[in-house]
Design a protein around this motif. Sequence first.
Motif, short mmCIF file in Angstrom:
data_model
loop_
_atom_site.label_atom_id
_atom_site.label_comp_id
_atom_site.label_asym_id
_atom_site.label_seq_id
_atom_site.Cartn_x
_atom_site.Cartn_y
_atom_site.Cartn_z
N ILE A 152 45.66 32.64 17.45
CA ILE A 152 44.66 31.58 17.27
C ILE A 152 44.85 30.55 18.39
N TYR A 153 43.94 29.63 18.52
CA TYR A 153 43.96 28.62 19.59
C TYR A 153 44.22 29.29 20.95
N ALA A 154 43.34 30.22 21.31
CA ALA A 154 43.42 30.92 22.61
C ALA A 154 44.80 31.51 22.85
N GLY A 155 45.43 32.01 21.80
CA GLY A 155 46.71 32.69 21.96
C GLY A 155 47.90 31.74 21.98
N ASN A 156 47.66 30.43 21.75
CA ASN A 156 48.78 29.50 21.78
C ASN A 156 49.59 29.51 20.49
N ALA A 157 49.04 30.08 19.43
CA ALA A 157 49.79 30.22 18.17
C ALA A 157 49.43 31.56 17.54
N ASP A 216 40.60 51.50 34.50
CA ASP A 216 39.90 50.55 33.65
C ASP A 216 40.82 49.34 33.39
N LEU A 217 40.27 48.16 33.59
CA LEU A 217 41.08 46.94 33.48
C LEU A 217 41.77 46.83 32.10
N GLY A 218 41.02 47.18 31.06
CA GLY A 218 41.55 47.03 29.70
C GLY A 218 42.74 47.92 29.40
N SER A 219 42.85 49.07 30.10
CA SER A 219 43.95 49.98 29.77
C SER A 219 44.86 50.27 30.97
N ALA A 220 44.65 49.56 32.11
CA ALA A 220 45.47 49.81 33.31
C ALA A 220 46.93 49.45 33.06
N ALA A 260 33.52 31.32 41.74
CA ALA A 260 33.33 31.03 43.17
C ALA A 260 32.76 32.24 43.92
N GLY A 261 32.52 33.33 43.19
CA GLY A 261 31.87 34.50 43.80
C GLY A 261 32.82 35.40 44.59
N PHE A 262 34.14 35.27 44.35
CA PHE A 262 35.08 36.14 45.09
C PHE A 262 34.96 37.59 44.63
N CYS A 263 34.56 37.78 43.37
CA CYS A 263 34.49 39.14 42.82
C CYS A 263 33.56 39.15 41.61
N ASP A 264 33.35 40.36 41.07
CA ASP A 264 32.41 40.51 39.96
C ASP A 264 33.00 39.92 38.66
N ASN A 265 32.12 39.39 37.80
CA ASN A 265 32.67 38.75 36.59
C ASN A 265 33.22 39.74 35.56
N SER A 266 32.98 41.06 35.78
CA SER A 266 33.60 42.04 34.87
C SER A 266 35.12 42.07 35.06
N LEU A 267 35.61 41.43 36.15
CA LEU A 267 37.05 41.45 36.42
C LEU A 267 37.78 40.26 35.79
N GLN A 268 37.03 39.35 35.17
CA GLN A 268 37.67 38.13 34.64
C GLN A 268 38.64 38.43 33.50
N ILE A 269 39.81 37.83 33.63
CA ILE A 269 40.85 37.99 32.60
C ILE A 269 41.08 36.63 31.96
N GLY A 270 41.19 36.60 30.64
CA GLY A 270 41.50 35.33 29.98
C GLY A 270 40.75 35.16 28.68
N GLN A 271 40.75 33.94 28.22
CA GLN A 271 40.16 33.59 26.91
C GLN A 271 38.72 34.05 26.83
N THR A 272 37.96 33.86 27.92
CA THR A 272 36.56 34.26 27.90
C THR A 272 36.33 35.51 28.75
N ALA A 294 45.98 33.21 28.21
CA ALA A 294 45.56 33.84 26.95
C ALA A 294 45.20 35.30 27.14
N GLY A 295 44.84 35.66 28.37
CA GLY A 295 44.41 37.04 28.61
C GLY A 295 45.46 37.93 29.23
N MET A 296 46.62 37.37 29.64
CA MET A 296 47.57 38.24 30.35
C MET A 296 49.04 38.00 30.03
N LYS A 297 49.32 37.01 29.18
CA LYS A 297 50.74 36.64 29.02
C LYS A 297 51.56 37.70 28.29
N ASP A 298 50.90 38.69 27.65
CA ASP A 298 51.66 39.76 27.00
C ASP A 298 52.00 40.90 27.96
N SER A 299 51.67 40.74 29.26
CA SER A 299 52.03 41.76 30.25
C SER A 299 53.55 41.92 30.26
#
Length: 338
Positions: A152-157, A216-220, A260-272, A294-299
Amino acid sequence: SIASKVPSVLYKSASFLRLSSTLAFIETSPEGKVLQSSLSALNAANQLGNPISALVVGSNANAASEELRNKIKCGNLNKIIVAKNAAYDNFLPEMLTPLCTELLRSDQYSHFIVSSSSVGKNVLPRIGALLDYQPICDITKIVDANTFVRPIYAGNALATVKCPQDKKLISIRSSSFPSIEEGANEAEIVDAPLMESSSLGTQWEGASLVKNERPDLGSATRIVSGGRGLKNKETFERLVTPLADSLHAAIGATRAAVDAGFCDNSLQIGQTGKVVAPDLYIAIGISGAIQHLAGMKDSKTIVAINNDPEAPIFQVADFGLVGDLNEIVPELTQKITK
Ligand code: FAD
């Protein structure tokens, strides 16, 4: 109606005799290949210890059912329910919900499990509303058949939730449940009930998918991720892509890099964006905002490259390289390639 005719004590004890079993919804590619996230959902279903029925849908449901029976080792999987019908292609929730709801009305199912993908997020609340059960979303751990852990709270708890309902409608965070082992099983293949076709006015118009040769980003298992510190699209491509190539890794990014347009938004990692948990996560020019963590700290292993020694990313990093990414990244790529 049964309750009104049967003495309440008897009725209650009869409901205790109901079988506990799990219905697992399986997502597939357009060719009928079972998605990695659904193999994780099956693993979660297996942890519950109940007999499992897996539901596969769409034109290629037969291919998916064969794959499920012949390629996975899952002793608890005793039924594969096949809804071979083009109406279920593309997983429109308006089509899927009546089928799932119809199956779940049966007393035999105590649990429904789906991965917390866009399909799961679309279908689960609708089933919950129609059957009047509160869904338990995005769980990361099964404590027992009634108790689950979810961030909950974007992975903070982490909240441990106990569910007293007789049916548990659950979505799982697939990065928290490894894929089920390969092998075979003895599941019986049966046809799903025929449903009246009604899409409630919704129609599939088409999909515009980003073609990507990378894992695939989700399972790489390895991800090289870039942030605003890379300054522009040209540097992002010049530094991140070769490092990812040298490691056969997927590419990720922060929201700042995507915006900022560096890459496609399908690559975004995180809460959203996407939630990932690879074996190796290399963060380049990323500050470590909580929404990104919130999207990568369990790596499993996090490597951070940043010229600010105070950057919060170093608090979660296993290895930190303090310095200019323009020097460190080419050197690292060269050494790995060698
Ligand atoms: P910055 O914070 O600007 O960090 C850039 C880093 O690069 C700095 O630490 C800097 O020291 C370093 N740097 C600069 N130059 C160099 C150099 N030459 N060499 C080495 N290092 C250098 N963010 C996400 O990522 N994902 C999300 O899903 C997400 N969802 C959000 C949801 C909400 C509701 C909100 C409010 C925000 C969300 N954000 C998300 C945005 C988040 O708050 C941060 O703004 C974003 O993560 C910052 O991205 P960044 O680390 O790339 O950029």
